[in-house]
Design an enzyme around this catalytic site. Structure first.
Site, mmCIF file in Angstrom:
data_model
loop_
_atom_site.group_PDB
_atom_site.id
_atom_site.type_symbol
_atom_site.label_atom_id
_atom_site.label_comp_id
_atom_site.label_asym_id
_atom_site.label_seq_id
_atom_site.Cartn_x
_atom_site.Cartn_y
_atom_site.Cartn_z
ATOM 1 N N HIS A 255 56.869 -24.249 2.907
ATOM 2 C CA HIS A 255 56.710 -25.642 2.504
ATOM 3 C C HIS A 255 57.319 -26.595 3.529
ATOM 4 C CE1 HIS A 255 56.272 -29.174 0.151
ATOM 5 N NE2 HIS A 255 57.343 -29.084 -0.603
ATOM 6 N N CYS B 68 56.685 -35.244 -0.401
ATOM 7 C CA CYS B 68 55.986 -33.972 -0.186
ATOM 8 C C CYS B 68 54.478 -34.116 -0.323
ATOM 9 C CB CYS B 68 56.503 -32.915 -1.147
ATOM 10 S SG CYS B 68 58.285 -32.762 -1.075
#
Lengths: 383, 130, 348
Positions: free
Chosen positions: A330, A83
């Site tokens: 996200h 991420c």
């Protein structure tokens, strides 16, 4: 290293973008950034993507995306750090320009997560496959390990966790690009579906499609463009053991502290000088621990700080004015780049309803996995 | 096909084989080639004790497909008596009984089944003591 | 002297009551309980199978035997629920216990007597001097079709026995097997649940073989029922072993200590072996035990054991059968039971 600026930004809306394939999302964000900067070419590009291989079964996307951006032929590099891929793509661009190798570099991030793949399973590849995921732990589960330890050690409450989500949705309601541009209540968070004790559905960032890109240039180039200039004061990067259990204290995320320390030292600043921050709130507990690691609040006091409004717009140190990963969405590879974009907008004074008045210095913090990689940038508005 | 990688991990999964740094006593589970604490490359092979305590835990309610019929699924970080840490499921209990600090024993169970046709993958899980 | 030098049983923690199964199918629980003399049965956890049950029982057996497992020369697991049709259960076990690669491994199948079959062959290896130690295990996660009479009793558990010639706990004084081709109960390749011949499983199958084996071993050993302190017979339900024992001249008191079926159910290959382990909770040096298994198809293995002084030294080195049976039980409802046993149709 020479000084480096960010002169153009662009991103897609974040959300379930059923009509958009990965290549178009990235190209849209990149073209917007190029237009915003007013550059007539780019020397090279970096693409942050966590797992295009698992999500859309497509690797080798650096070349694919250069081609679709109409710049086939230039160096294009994919960067992966789960991420934190997006933040790391920006850092690589900063290093390349800073080193004088290139003058104009595009740093983008992209993730297409809704094409029918088991996202829990794909995201779990950011954890240790043989010693964590094999046993059935999920990403919410890993952060729940941190949450339970933090609650046990410091008395952090379930309500305080909920307040992170409430705050970020409040901010997100002011962001037209956000996946969830609406407010939620503490009760809604605390009554949402249990995902991994004590984390509930509304403690978790969503599964999102999206892309974001920025143009990184030397100061010489930036000054000639006549656009608002945001200077990169620092870029800190640190790693840690992939398995959460391999770290000594599960109430901390040491890679964040290390990356921040490097960045503050480079910038010659202390945490008190930061006027706003975009941090990696993949789960509510993550934002709490990160604000501690960044030195914005004392260890163990982050829950109290969020509930008392210290970290909301108008508070002492506004955190995640964009809505954060929680409300903005996200798309993992794009998130780190989108954080940079929010801070650039704030430092340009163009953040609209969510503007932090007169903000001059902002910070971004992007991390991978349960904190095995972290990238921190400190930016300064120059104009 | 997961057979080769599963077979490779058998010493750790079946009997907790670990490496103990001969310089600084750091315990590497799984074994490593270089000690992250002191840089030594000499390790003694040991088997971890199958008992320890819960450092932190969660109960996974939304699991990846392989574990979707096993929720709510308690999972914990466990520190063995030697001080090594690992992640394991806590089974044969009410999830409410799992708490930080409780003592556990590691036992041998089936972890994943790879559907009805694939291999069954075995390894360690924890049960609460007492 | 050759015999058992280490033993161990394992039962899952989960249970289901006969009432719960009966109510699922609209049957009267009292009639069923009186007919079978069974109150509840063990159920394997979703992560338990013949292999994990065997591993835990074998670990307890090694603890009691006080030996280096590397010295075990053969490992045989008898079961009718080996998780694989092709690929042995025993290979997992030897790696889990740190035995091998210097070891002979085979899986046995002979309906419910596969466990005693494994012990029988293990004993022969040690007795003949081919190897120092050998292990035989009987374990099952027994199958019974939903709604079938077997569903009330088919349970999970197992026992492991290490055979050796030093520090013998249970001397094996005699062995005998009685076998014929009798199709009373079977499961064909690819079928999930076994089929059975209803009442044909009684007189022509269970009783013929159990009584045949019991009578013959006692005659050959020159012993009578009164020479034994305990007797354990395969326990498909509560009634059959009691009836078989009484027919052979045993008193209820001799049978009861190993009569574990009322609260455990029928653990198939683990049934009479686990009854033997239950007896070892209470047996004293010098006492004699008769064990007669039964496997459909059909056959019975019979053993005469004599308890030695060593029993006192090893008994408490691993959990007693009583503790495994009575402590930390978790009761399931039928829905949970159906999920645990994979009886819910899934699309995976």
């Amino acid at each position: 290293m020479r000084e480096v600026a960010i002169v153009g930004v662009g991103m897609t809306r974040f959300g379930e973008l059923w009509e958009s394939p990965l290549r178009n999302m990235f190209t849209e964000a990149a073209l917007t950034a190029i237009d915003d900067a007013g550059v007539d070419h780019i020397d090279s590009m970096y693409v942050g993507a966590m797992s295009s291989g698992l999500f859309v079964h497509q690797e080798h996307i650096a070349s694919l995306l250069a081609d679709y951006l109409g710049v086939a032929g230039i160096p294009s590099t994919r960067v992966e750090s789960a991420c934190a891929s997006g933040g790391l793509a920006v850092r690589q661009a900063v290093i390349e320009v800073g080193a004088g190798v290139s003058d104009i570099v595009l740093a983008g991030g992209v993730e297409k997560m809704t094409d029918g793949v088991d996202a829990i399973d794909a995201l779990a590849t950011a954890a240790d496959q043989e010693y964590e995921a094999f046993h059935g732990i999920t990403f919410p589960g890993l952060y729940a390990f941190i949450a339970n330890a933090h609650m046990h050690r410091y008395g952090t409450t379930r309500e305080q966790l909920a307040d992170v989500a409430v705050k970020n949705h409040d901010h997100g309601s002011l962001n037209p690009k956000a996946q969830f541009p609406f407010k939620i209540t503490r009760e809604a968070v605390m009554n949402s579906t249990m995902v991994a004790w004590p984390l509930r559905l509304l403690d978790c960032s969503p599964v999102t499609d999206g892309a974001a890109a920025v143009i990184v240039t030397s100061m010489d180039v930036a000054e000639k463009l006549g656009r608002p200039i945001v200077k990169v004061l620092a870029s800190g990067h640190a790693t840690d053991g992939l398995a959460l259990h391999s770290r000594t204290d599960p109430t901390t995320i040491p890679a964040v502290g290390r990356a921040a320390e490097i960045a503050f030292k480079q910038a010659g600043l202390t945490p008190e000088k930061i006027e706003l921050a975009e941090v990696h709130d993949c789960f509510t507990i993550a934002e709490l621990v990160v604000t501690e690691e960044l030195g914005f609040v004392e260890r163990g006091r982050s829950g109290e700080a969020v509930s008392s409004g210290e970290t909301r717009l108008g508070g002492r140190i506004p955190v995640n004015t964009s809505g954060g990963l929680k409300a903005k969405g996200h798309p993992v590879g794009a998130s780190g780049v989108a954080q940079i974009i929010e801070v650039v907008e704030q430092l340009r004074g163009s953040a609209g309803d969510r503007q932090v008045e007169g903000a001059r210095i902002g910070l971004t913090q992007n991390m991978g996995g349960s904190g095995a990689s972290c990238v921190v940038h400190i930016l300064e508005g120059v104009s | 096909m997961i057979t080769p990688r599963y077979t490779r991990e058998i010493p750790q999964r079946y009997h907790l084989e670990a490496g103990k740094c001969t310089e600084c006593n750091f315990i590497a589970f799984p074994p490593r080639l270089i000690c992250p604490e002191c840089g030594s490359r000499e390790f003694e092979q040991i088997s971890l004790s199958p008992s320890g305590k819960i450092v932190t835990y969660t109960v996974v309610c939304v699991a990846a497909e392989e574990f979707s019929t096993e929720t709510p699924l308690p999972i914990a970080i466990i520190e063995t008596d030697e001080g090594a840490r690992l992640t394991a499921q806590v089974v044969d209990c009410d999830p409410e009984e799992v708490e930080i600090g409780k003592r556990v024993r590691l036992i041998f169970r089936c972890i994943q089944k790879e559907g009805l046709a694939g291999i069954r993958q075995y390894g360690y899980k924890a049960v609460l003591e007492g | 002297m050759t015999g058992i030098v280490g033993y161990g049983a394992y039962l899952p923690r989960y249970r289901i009551k006969i009432e719960e199964i009966a109510s699922q199918w609209g049957k009267d629980p009292t009639t069923i309980k009186n007919g079978l003399l069974v109150h509840e049965k063990t159920v394997p956890g979703m992560d338990e199978d013949t292999i994990t049950i065997s591993v835990q029982a074998a670990k307890y057996a090694v603890q009691r035997a006080r030996i280096d497992p590397q010295e075990i020369g053969a490992v045989y697991i008898g079961s009718e629920s080996h998780p694989y049709v092709v690929k042995p259960s025993g290979t997992v076990l030897i790696d889990a216990l740190g035995i091998g690669p210097d070891v002979h491994v085979a899986d046995y199948e002979f309906a419910c007597k596969a466990g005693t079959e494994a012990v029988f062959v293990a004993y022969s290896h040690v007795k003949s001097g081919v190897m120092r130690y050998a292990m035989g295990i009987g374990a099952d996660t027994s199958q019974g079709a939903p709604g079938d009479a077997l569903e009330f009793t088919a349970s999970a558990g197992g026992s492991a026995f290490i055979i050796g010639s030093e520090k013998v706990v249970l001397e094996i004084e005699a062995t005998y097997s009685y076998t014929s081709d009798t199709a009373d109960f079977w499961r064909r390749e690819g079928r999930v649940y076994p089929e059975h011949g209803g009442r044909f499983t009684g007189e022509p199958a269970y009783f013929r073989h159990v009584l045949g084996a019991g009578r013959e071993i006692m005659e050959r050993a020159g012993l009578e029922a009164k020479d034994f302190d305990y007797a354990v017979f395969h326990m498909p339900n509560g009634k059959f072993p009691m009836k078989a024992g009484r027919t052979l001249g045993f008193e209820k008191e001799q049978i009861e200590p190993g009569w574990v079926v009322p609260w455990m159910g029928n653990t198939y290959s683990g049934s009479s072996p686990t009854g033997l382990v239950a007896i070892l909770d209470v047996a004293r040096p010098g006492e004699r035990i008769l064990l007669v298994s039964f496997g459909s198809g059909a056959g019975s293995d019979a053993f005469v054991f004599k308890v030695t002084e060593e029993i006192e030294a090893v008994r408490d080195l691993a959990p007693s059968f009583k503790s495994l049976l009575e402590e930390n039980k978790i009761y399931l409802n039928y829905g949970e039971y159906a999920k645990f046993r994979g009886k819910i149709l899934m699309n995976t």
